[in-house]
Design an enzyme around this catalytic site. Structure first.
Site, mmCIF file in Angstrom:
data_model
loop_
_atom_site.group_PDB
_atom_site.id
_atom_site.type_symbol
_atom_site.label_atom_id
_atom_site.label_comp_id
_atom_site.label_asym_id
_atom_site.label_seq_id
_atom_site.Cartn_x
_atom_site.Cartn_y
_atom_site.Cartn_z
ATOM 1 N N HIS A 96 0.849 -1.198 0.000
ATOM 2 C CA HIS A 96 0.000 0.000 0.000
ATOM 3 C C HIS A 96 0.887 1.252 0.000
ATOM 4 O O HIS A 96 1.973 1.247 0.584
ATOM 5 C CB HIS A 96 -0.935 -0.002 1.214
ATOM 6 N N GLU A 168 -3.961 2.190 -7.251
ATOM 7 C CA GLU A 168 -4.384 3.280 -6.379
ATOM 8 C C GLU A 168 -3.432 4.466 -6.584
ATOM 9 O O GLU A 168 -2.329 4.476 -6.005
ATOM 10 C CB GLU A 168 -4.339 2.843 -4.916
ATOM 11 N N GLY A 174 -7.039 9.159 0.226
ATOM 12 C CA GLY A 174 -7.133 9.905 1.485
ATOM 13 C C GLY A 174 -7.865 11.228 1.360
ATOM 14 O O GLY A 174 -8.318 11.625 0.286
ATOM 15 N N SER A 215 -10.174 7.349 -3.024
ATOM 16 C CA SER A 215 -11.366 8.203 -2.946
ATOM 17 C C SER A 215 -12.582 7.597 -3.659
ATOM 18 O O SER A 215 -13.378 8.309 -4.265
ATOM 19 C CB SER A 215 -11.077 9.604 -3.491
#
Ligand code: PGA
Length: 254
Positions: A96, A168, A174, A215
């Site tokens: 991640h 991502e 975030g 998001s």
């Protein structure tokens, strides 16, 4: 786990202690999800076993947020693949962007972890993504190709379809992120599919699930999933509440 399904999942990141995780897992165990959806949740380590126990036999797959690549040893603070499988998890999130940015995760350690996961029968969920700088210099495709090729280096064609990939964009993740527009995601996933086919051949490369994350909300999830080569969504904030998670999963195929 459903192989042809659309994957909809969330990492709780550093949220929900044991009590909140168990409460959420109990609710999830009672919920129904459309047959076309494969839901999954990724709790913190402190709740992994409890959540696995509560969700065993349910439709919801459970994963860990990270792991070490060694089975055991002097690695203070780390969690091994054996420990994760003993908890009953089926998935493990690897690479991640928060791990890459703040905790020294590299493409090479991602690759070691992918091999370790496969050795232990865990499905790796490998996160890849371009930073805002890489995006602005138009090297998204090159960045993702490097991350993907190193992540899958040495993985056999037979094992490649076990790996889930989440694209991502770091600039989309975030509270300060902005969701990527659909046309961009479509182009990027198309590029990722070509690389996968190049690495593993047409059959294995086409079988890999490619998720989009960053998001994602109840409002935009269905739009992403409708795109070619988007086989699911990986969600943070918008899915931490379990009712919202269920609504998002249902909305994806509504
Ligand atoms: P977000 O997180 O949905 O809160 O942007 C996504 C992620 O980090 O996977």
């Amino acid at each position: 786990m459903e192989r042809d399904a659309i994957w909809v999942g969330t990492s709780w990141k550093m949220n929900k202690g044991p009590a909140a995780s168990v409460a959420a897992a109990n609710e999830l165990a009672r919920m129904s999800f459309p047959a076309a959806i494969q839901p999954f949740v990724i709790p913190p380590f402190t709740s992994l076993k409890d959540v696995c126990d509560r969700l065993s036999g349910s439709r919801v797959a459970v994963g860990a947020q990270n792991m070490h690549w060694q089975d055991e040893g002097a690695w203070t603070g780390e969690i091994s693949p054996t420990m994760i499988s003993e908890c009953g998890a089926e998935l493990v999130e690897i690479g991640h962007s928060e791990r890459r940015t703040y905790f020294g995760e590299t493409d090479q350690t991602v690759n070691l972890k992918v091999h370790a996961a496969l050795r232990h029968g865990l499905r790796p969920l490998v996160c890849i993504g371009d930073t805002a700088d890489e995006y602005s210099y138009s090297v998204t495709n090159e960045t993702l190709a490097r991350q993907l090729k190193i992540a899958l280096h040495g993985v056999s064609e037979d094992d490649v379809p076990q790996v889930l990939i989440a694209y991502e964009p770091v600039w989309a993740i975030g509270a300060s992120g902005r969701p990527a527009d659909a046309a961009f995601v479509e182009r990027t996933h198309n590029h990722l599919r070509k690389i996968l086919i190049n690495i593993a051949g047409s059959s294995a490369g086409s079988a890999v699930k490619l998720l989009y994350g960053g998001s994602v909300t109840q409002d935009n999830a269905a739009g992403y999933v409708a795109l070619p080569h988007v086989n699911g969504v990986f969600v943070g904030r918008a899915a931490w509440n379990v009712e919202h998670f269920q609504a998002l999963a249902e909305g994806v195929i509504a």
